[in-house]
Design a protein around this motif. Sequence first.
Motif, PDB file in Angstrom:
ATOM      1  N   GLU A 235       6.287  -2.146 -15.370  1.00  0.00           N
ATOM      2  CA  GLU A 235       5.662  -1.545 -14.191  1.00  0.00           C
ATOM      3  C   GLU A 235       6.388  -0.280 -13.767  1.00  0.00           C
ATOM      4  O   GLU A 235       7.618  -0.220 -13.778  1.00  0.00           O
ATOM      5  CB  GLU A 235       5.678  -2.544 -13.028  1.00  0.00           C
TER       6      GLU A 235
ATOM      7  N   GLU B 126      -4.495  12.169 -10.807  1.00  0.00           N
ATOM      8  CA  GLU B 126      -5.453  11.535  -9.898  1.00  0.00           C
ATOM      9  C   GLU B 126      -4.748  10.768  -8.776  1.00  0.00           C
ATOM     10  O   GLU B 126      -5.321  10.513  -7.731  1.00  0.00           O
ATOM     11  CB  GLU B 126      -6.384  10.601 -10.667  1.00  0.00           C
ATOM     12  N   TYR B 127      -3.482  10.397  -8.979  1.00  0.00           N
ATOM     13  CA  TYR B 127      -2.685   9.711  -7.962  1.00  0.00           C
ATOM     14  C   TYR B 127      -1.713  10.654  -7.257  1.00  0.00           C
ATOM     15  O   TYR B 127      -0.910  10.218  -6.448  1.00  0.00           O
ATOM     16  CB  TYR B 127      -1.904   8.555  -8.593  1.00  0.00           C
TER      17      TYR B 127
ATOM     18  N   LEU C 187      -0.388   6.516 -15.002  1.00  0.00           N
ATOM     19  CA  LEU C 187      -0.632   7.171 -13.718  1.00  0.00           C
ATOM     20  C   LEU C 187      -0.563   8.673 -13.948  1.00  0.00           C
ATOM     21  O   LEU C 187       0.329   9.143 -14.647  1.00  0.00           O
ATOM     22  CB  LEU C 187       0.426   6.773 -12.686  1.00  0.00           C
TER      23      LEU C 187
ATOM     24  N   THR D   3       5.546   6.540  -5.321  1.00  0.00           N
ATOM     25  CA  THR D   3       5.460   6.655  -3.873  1.00  0.00           C
ATOM     26  C   THR D   3       5.215   8.127  -3.522  1.00  0.00           C
ATOM     27  O   THR D   3       6.142   8.931  -3.568  1.00  0.00           O
ATOM     28  CB  THR D   3       6.774   6.169  -3.213  1.00  0.00           C
TER      29      THR D   3
ATOM     30  N   ALA E 136       0.813  -1.212   0.000  1.00  0.00           N
ATOM     31  CA  ALA E 136       0.000   0.000   0.000  1.00  0.00           C
ATOM     32  C   ALA E 136       0.853   1.272   0.000  1.00  0.00           C
ATOM     33  O   ALA E 136       0.325   2.358  -0.092  1.00  0.00           O
ATOM     34  CB  ALA E 136      -0.913   0.001   1.222  1.00  0.00           C
TER      35      ALA E 136
ATOM     36  N   ARG F 163       6.343   2.542 -10.415  1.00  0.00           N
ATOM     37  CA  ARG F 163       5.859   2.667  -9.040  1.00  0.00           C
ATOM     38  C   ARG F 163       5.963   4.110  -8.590  1.00  0.00           C
ATOM     39  O   ARG F 163       7.015   4.733  -8.717  1.00  0.00           O
ATOM     40  CB  ARG F 163       6.669   1.770  -8.106  1.00  0.00           C
TER      41      ARG F 163
ATOM     42  N   TYR G 192       2.901   2.340  -2.252  1.00  0.00           N
ATOM     43  CA  TYR G 192       3.092   2.956  -3.562  1.00  0.00           C
ATOM     44  C   TYR G 192       1.962   2.556  -4.500  1.00  0.00           C
ATOM     45  O   TYR G 192       1.260   1.577  -4.265  1.00  0.00           O
ATOM     46  CB  TYR G 192       4.447   2.548  -4.173  1.00  0.00           C
ATOM     47  N   TYR G 193       1.788   3.359  -5.561  1.00  0.00           N
ATOM     48  CA  TYR G 193       0.823   3.036  -6.610  1.00  0.00           C
ATOM     49  C   TYR G 193       1.580   2.371  -7.754  1.00  0.00           C
ATOM     50  O   TYR G 193       2.665   2.802  -8.113  1.00  0.00           O
ATOM     51  CB  TYR G 193       0.135   4.297  -7.134  1.00  0.00           C
ATOM     52  N   SER G 194       1.000   1.344  -8.316  1.00  0.00           N
ATOM     53  CA  SER G 194       1.620   0.624  -9.421  1.00  0.00           C
ATOM     54  C   SER G 194       0.904   0.986 -10.723  1.00  0.00           C
ATOM     55  O   SER G 194      -0.322   0.959 -10.787  1.00  0.00           O
ATOM     56  CB  SER G 194       1.526  -0.880  -9.166  1.00  0.00           C
ATOM     57  N   GLY G 195       1.683   1.335 -11.734  1.00  0.00           N
ATOM     58  CA  GLY G 195       1.121   1.652 -13.043  1.00  0.00           C
ATOM     59  C   GLY G 195       1.899   0.932 -14.127  1.00  0.00           C
ATOM     60  O   GLY G 195       2.800   0.144 -13.842  1.00  0.00           O
TER      61      GLY G 195
END
Length: 108
Positions: free
Chosen positions: A99, A50-51, A47, A103, A26, A101, A28-31
Amino acid sequence: KEMEDTIALGRIVVPSEKINEQAEAASYYSGKVMNVNTRYNFVVIDLGQEYGIKEGAELPVFHNKKKMGDIVIKEAYTHMSLATVIQEKTASEIRKGDEVRFTPQNQP
């Protein structure tokens, strides 16, 4: 009367490694890399604002969980961003579908 409608639960125990895995996941966001342009050394990722992505943010890029290099956001849009690859030689190694990432707490 309220006590009749309640159920007493025993102690719930969750192994600490599960909690650590969830917390790490949780953090980091993965794109994904949507497009790569090796001629001009840039990528498009899925990404965006919005992130919380902003211009100047640095994100690592991974291929099969192996770090390939870093990108810097040059233009952030609502649902996607345009970024340059920090090391030019790395641009040819980054592929569509890799991928990225993000953060949020480590960004400008």
